[in-house]
Scaffold this motif. Structure first.
Motif, PDB file in Angstrom:
ATOM      1  N   MET A   1       0.826  -1.205   0.000  1.00 39.77           N
ATOM      2  CA  MET A   1       0.000   0.000   0.000  1.00 39.77           C
ATOM      3  C   MET A   1       0.863   1.259   0.000  1.00 39.77           C
ATOM      4  O   MET A   1       0.511   2.222  -0.653  1.00 39.77           O
ATOM      5  N   VAL A   2       1.967   1.234   0.722  1.00 35.50           N
ATOM      6  CA  VAL A   2       2.813   2.425   0.795  1.00 35.50           C
ATOM      7  C   VAL A   2       3.455   2.708  -0.560  1.00 35.50           C
ATOM      8  O   VAL A   2       3.489   3.857  -1.015  1.00 35.50           O
ATOM      9  N   VAL A   3       3.939   1.666  -1.226  1.00 38.55           N
ATOM     10  CA  VAL A   3       4.563   1.847  -2.542  1.00 38.55           C
ATOM     11  C   VAL A   3       3.524   2.350  -3.539  1.00 38.55           C
ATOM     12  O   VAL A   3       3.771   3.296  -4.282  1.00 38.55           O
ATOM     13  N   LYS A   4       2.354   1.743  -3.534  1.00 35.92           N
ATOM     14  CA  LYS A   4       1.278   2.170  -4.432  1.00 35.92           C
ATOM     15  C   LYS A   4       0.902   3.625  -4.158  1.00 35.92           C
ATOM     16  O   LYS A   4       0.722   4.415  -5.088  1.00 35.92           O
ATOM     17  N   PHE A   5       0.786   3.997  -2.886  1.00 32.99           N
ATOM     18  CA  PHE A   5       0.473   5.378  -2.509  1.00 32.99           C
ATOM     19  C   PHE A   5       1.545   6.332  -3.024  1.00 32.99           C
ATOM     20  O   PHE A   5       1.234   7.393  -3.570  1.00 32.99           O
ATOM     21  N   PHE A   7       3.599   6.052  -5.595  1.00 38.87           N
ATOM     22  CA  PHE A   7       3.568   6.207  -7.044  1.00 38.87           C
ATOM     23  C   PHE A   7       2.278   6.865  -7.534  1.00 38.87           C
ATOM     24  O   PHE A   7       2.313   7.749  -8.378  1.00 38.87           O
ATOM     25  N   LYS A   8       1.142   6.445  -7.006  1.00 37.12           N
ATOM     26  CA  LYS A   8      -0.151   6.945  -7.503  1.00 37.12           C
ATOM     27  C   LYS A   8      -0.516   8.317  -6.929  1.00 37.12           C
ATOM     28  O   LYS A   8      -0.850   9.230  -7.669  1.00 37.12           O
ATOM     29  N   GLU A   9      -0.471   8.443  -5.611  1.00 34.08           N
ATOM     30  CA  GLU A   9      -0.950   9.666  -4.965  1.00 34.08           C
ATOM     31  C   GLU A   9       0.107  10.771  -4.901  1.00 34.08           C
ATOM     32  O   GLU A   9      -0.221  11.939  -5.068  1.00 34.08           O
ATOM     33  N   LEU A  10       1.333  10.396  -4.636  1.00 32.70           N
ATOM     34  CA  LEU A  10       2.403  11.396  -4.527  1.00 32.70           C
ATOM     35  C   LEU A  10       3.133  11.621  -5.843  1.00 32.70           C
ATOM     36  O   LEU A  10       3.965  12.511  -5.944  1.00 32.70           O
ATOM     37  N   ASP A  11       2.841  10.789  -6.834  1.00 31.66           N
ATOM     38  CA  ASP A  11       3.452  10.868  -8.164  1.00 31.66           C
ATOM     39  C   ASP A  11       4.979  10.801  -8.102  1.00 31.66           C
ATOM     40  O   ASP A  11       5.681  11.480  -8.841  1.00 31.66           O
ATOM     41  N   LEU A  12       5.499   9.954  -7.203  1.00 29.01           N
ATOM     42  CA  LEU A  12       6.942   9.747  -7.126  1.00 29.01           C
ATOM     43  C   LEU A  12       7.385   8.916  -8.323  1.00 29.01           C
ATOM     44  O   LEU A  12       6.617   8.106  -8.851  1.00 29.01           O
ATOM     45  N   ASN A  13       8.612   9.096  -8.746  1.00 26.02           N
ATOM     46  CA  ASN A  13       9.166   8.297  -9.828  1.00 26.02           C
ATOM     47  C   ASN A  13      10.079   7.192  -9.312  1.00 26.02           C
ATOM     48  O   ASN A  13      10.329   6.220 -10.010  1.00 26.02           O
ATOM     49  N   PHE A  14      10.565   7.341  -8.089  1.00 23.61           N
ATOM     50  CA  PHE A  14      11.512   6.384  -7.525  1.00 23.61           C
ATOM     51  C   PHE A  14      11.287   6.283  -6.023  1.00 23.61           C
ATOM     52  O   PHE A  14      11.107   7.295  -5.347  1.00 23.61           O
ATOM     53  N   ILE A  15      11.283   5.065  -5.506  1.00 23.93           N
ATOM     54  CA  ILE A  15      11.161   4.833  -4.065  1.00 23.93           C
ATOM     55  C   ILE A  15      12.341   3.970  -3.647  1.00 23.93           C
ATOM     56  O   ILE A  15      12.679   3.002  -4.328  1.00 23.93           O
ATOM     57  N   ASN A  16      12.976   4.365  -2.544  1.00 19.41           N
ATOM     58  CA  ASN A  16      14.099   3.565  -2.055  1.00 19.41           C
ATOM     59  C   ASN A  16      13.933   3.247  -0.580  1.00 19.41           C
ATOM     60  O   ASN A  16      13.157   3.877   0.127  1.00 19.41           O
ATOM     61  N   LEU A  59      12.989   1.116  -6.402  1.00 19.22           N
ATOM     62  CA  LEU A  59      12.009   0.726  -7.402  1.00 19.22           C
ATOM     63  C   LEU A  59      11.612   1.958  -8.190  1.00 19.22           C
ATOM     64  O   LEU A  59      11.221   2.980  -7.624  1.00 19.22           O
ATOM     65  N   VAL A  60      11.694   1.842  -9.514  1.00 20.26           N
ATOM     66  CA  VAL A  60      11.284   2.921 -10.421  1.00 20.26           C
ATOM     67  C   VAL A  60       9.819   2.712 -10.774  1.00 20.26           C
ATOM     68  O   VAL A  60       9.366   1.567 -10.940  1.00 20.26           O
ATOM     69  N   LYS A  61       9.095   3.803 -10.876  1.00 22.21           N
ATOM     70  CA  LYS A  61       7.652   3.748 -11.135  1.00 22.21           C
ATOM     71  C   LYS A  61       7.321   2.894 -12.361  1.00 22.21           C
ATOM     72  O   LYS A  61       6.423   2.054 -12.316  1.00 22.21           O
ATOM     73  N   SER A  62       8.049   3.049 -13.452  1.00 23.40           N
ATOM     74  CA  SER A  62       7.742   2.302 -14.671  1.00 23.40           C
ATOM     75  C   SER A  62       7.927   0.802 -14.458  1.00 23.40           C
ATOM     76  O   SER A  62       7.204  -0.009 -15.056  1.00 23.40           O
ATOM     77  N   ASP A  63       8.861   0.403 -13.617  1.00 22.58           N
ATOM     78  CA  ASP A  63       9.053  -1.014 -13.313  1.00 22.58           C
ATOM     79  C   ASP A  63       7.911  -1.555 -12.449  1.00 22.58           C
ATOM     80  O   ASP A  63       7.500  -2.696 -12.588  1.00 22.58           O
ATOM     81  N   ALA A  64       7.399  -0.721 -11.554  1.00 25.49           N
ATOM     82  CA  ALA A  64       6.303  -1.150 -10.682  1.00 25.49           C
ATOM     83  C   ALA A  64       5.017  -1.327 -11.484  1.00 25.49           C
ATOM     84  O   ALA A  64       4.278  -2.280 -11.263  1.00 25.49           O
ATOM     85  N   ILE A  65       4.798  -0.458 -12.425  1.00 27.00           N
ATOM     86  CA  ILE A  65       3.580  -0.527 -13.251  1.00 27.00           C
ATOM     87  C   ILE A  65       3.660  -1.729 -14.188  1.00 27.00           C
ATOM     88  O   ILE A  65       2.681  -2.442 -14.383  1.00 27.00           O
ATOM     89  N   ALA A  66       4.865  -1.987 -14.724  1.00 31.32           N
ATOM     90  CA  ALA A  66       5.047  -3.118 -15.636  1.00 31.32           C
ATOM     91  C   ALA A  66       4.869  -4.439 -14.911  1.00 31.32           C
ATOM     92  O   ALA A  66       4.441  -5.420 -15.499  1.00 31.32           O
ATOM     93  N   GLY A  67       5.230  -4.466 -13.608  1.00 31.77           N
ATOM     94  CA  GLY A  67       5.154  -5.711 -12.850  1.00 31.77           C
ATOM     95  C   GLY A  67       3.855  -5.861 -12.229  1.00 31.77           C
ATOM     96  O   GLY A  67       3.041  -6.595 -12.052  1.00 31.77           O
TER      97      GLY A  67
END
Length: 67
Positions: A1-5, A7-16, A59-67
């Motif tokens: 949920m935190v990763v999804k939040f 990328f989706k809500e905060l529009d982050l491109n990268f989470i570490n 994790l890069v946003k584009s990799d999370a969406i692809a997976g």
């Protein structure tokens, strides 16, 4: 949920995230979310009088969406 939040809500491109190298259970949590190892940082954090190495994952946003 935190990763999804992030990328989706905060529009982050990268989470570490980071974990001490002697804590492999933490790696499994990060890997479960699709994070990949980025690097290791020696002697970065002081715990109980001993400097511990950290392992960094990301994790890069584009990799999370692809997976």
């Amino acid at each position: 949920m935190v990763v999804k939040f992030g990328f989706k809500e905060l529009d982050l491109n990268f989470i570490n995230a980071a974990a001490m190298s002697r804590n492999p259970a933490s790696y499994k949590v990060m890997q479960k979310f699709g994070m990949k190892p980025i690097d290791n940082t020696p002697k970065q954090i002081l715990k109980a009088g001993v400097y511990e190495d950290l392992v960094h994952y990301g994790l890069v946003k584009s990799d999370a969406i692809a997976g």
